[in-house]
Design a protein around this motif. Structure first.
Motif, mmCIF file in Angstrom:
data_model
loop_
_atom_site.group_PDB
_atom_site.id
_atom_site.type_symbol
_atom_site.label_atom_id
_atom_site.label_comp_id
_atom_site.label_asym_id
_atom_site.label_seq_id
_atom_site.Cartn_x
_atom_site.Cartn_y
_atom_site.Cartn_z
ATOM 1 N N LEU A 57 12.552 16.248 1.265
ATOM 2 C CA LEU A 57 13.058 15.332 2.294
ATOM 3 C C LEU A 57 13.399 13.977 1.693
ATOM 4 O O LEU A 57 14.366 13.339 2.098
ATOM 5 C CB LEU A 57 12.037 15.180 3.424
ATOM 6 C CG LEU A 57 11.826 16.424 4.295
ATOM 7 C CD1 LEU A 57 10.769 16.149 5.356
ATOM 8 C CD2 LEU A 57 13.119 16.881 4.933
ATOM 9 N N ASP A 61 16.954 12.156 2.119
ATOM 10 C CA ASP A 61 16.979 10.941 2.939
ATOM 11 C C ASP A 61 18.202 10.062 2.679
ATOM 12 O O ASP A 61 18.799 9.540 3.612
ATOM 13 C CB ASP A 61 15.715 10.101 2.730
ATOM 14 C CG ASP A 61 14.555 10.553 3.592
ATOM 15 O OD1 ASP A 61 14.790 11.233 4.612
ATOM 16 O OD2 ASP A 61 13.411 10.221 3.245
ATOM 17 N N ARG A 65 20.214 11.236 6.169
ATOM 18 C CA ARG A 65 19.086 10.705 6.925
ATOM 19 C C ARG A 65 19.040 11.219 8.361
ATOM 20 O O ARG A 65 17.958 11.417 8.911
ATOM 21 C CB ARG A 65 19.092 9.159 6.906
ATOM 22 C CG ARG A 65 17.933 8.540 7.661
ATOM 23 C CD ARG A 65 16.568 8.926 7.088
ATOM 24 N NE ARG A 65 15.517 8.600 8.046
ATOM 25 C CZ ARG A 65 14.455 9.340 8.298
ATOM 26 N NH1 ARG A 65 14.268 10.459 7.648
ATOM 27 N NH2 ARG A 65 13.582 8.979 9.188
ATOM 28 N N THR A 68 17.178 14.513 8.129
ATOM 29 C CA THR A 68 15.753 14.356 7.801
ATOM 30 C C THR A 68 15.012 13.636 8.927
ATOM 31 O O THR A 68 13.830 13.900 9.142
ATOM 32 C CB THR A 68 15.543 13.628 6.454
ATOM 33 O OG1 THR A 68 16.145 12.341 6.500
ATOM 34 C CG2 THR A 68 16.105 14.440 5.296
ATOM 35 N N ASP A 72 11.753 15.054 10.567
ATOM 36 C CA ASP A 72 10.560 14.208 10.725
ATOM 37 C C ASP A 72 10.057 14.256 12.166
ATOM 38 O O ASP A 72 8.858 14.375 12.408
ATOM 39 C CB ASP A 72 10.860 12.750 10.351
ATOM 40 C CG ASP A 72 10.993 12.532 8.860
ATOM 41 O OD1 ASP A 72 10.480 13.353 8.076
ATOM 42 O OD2 ASP A 72 11.609 11.508 8.473
#
Length: 120
Positions: A57, A61, A65, A68, A72
């Motif tokens: 990840l 990122d 992003r 990810t 998350d």
């Protein structure tokens, strides 16, 4: 006020909560937390922890992003659900809700657990 199953002292209760928190992180991410601080105030448990970012990840990122961030979010939802279940099952706490946020840049997270009643 509620008494904790097994009549834990606050210090022991904090240690047990951190053990559960860390084991869930190991189960989900394959690694535990690097550091943590826990406080209990009335019906609220506050956990501030430093994590180790999943390398895959971390690499994604920079260029992806949005993807990810979605991953998350899904991982935090699973973490919160497992944390609530384990606190209730293992320690006999009645958890109203778990709030959690994570910053992938600093690898720092904040978790607030709201219990049904204050812990004595």
């Amino acid at each position: 006020m509620i008494s904790v199953k097994g009549q834990y002292s606050i210090g022991v209760l904090k240690q047990e909560i951190i053990k559960i928190y860390n084991s869930i992180n190991q189960e989900i991410f394959g690694i535990g937390i690097k550091s943590q601080k826990i406080d209990i105030a009335g019906d609220k448990v506050f956990i501030f922890a430093t994590h180790k970012r999943i390398p895959a990840l971390k690499i994604l990122d920079e260029s992806h992003r949005s993807i990810t961030a979605s991953v998350d979010s899904l991982l935090m939802e699973a973490n919160k659900k497992m944390l609530k279940e384990q606190l209730e099952k293992t320690l006999g706490l009645k958890v109203r809700l778990v709030l959690k946020d994570y910053d992938p840049v600093t690898e720092y997270s904040g978790t607030v657990i709201v219990l049904d009643q204050p812990v004595e």
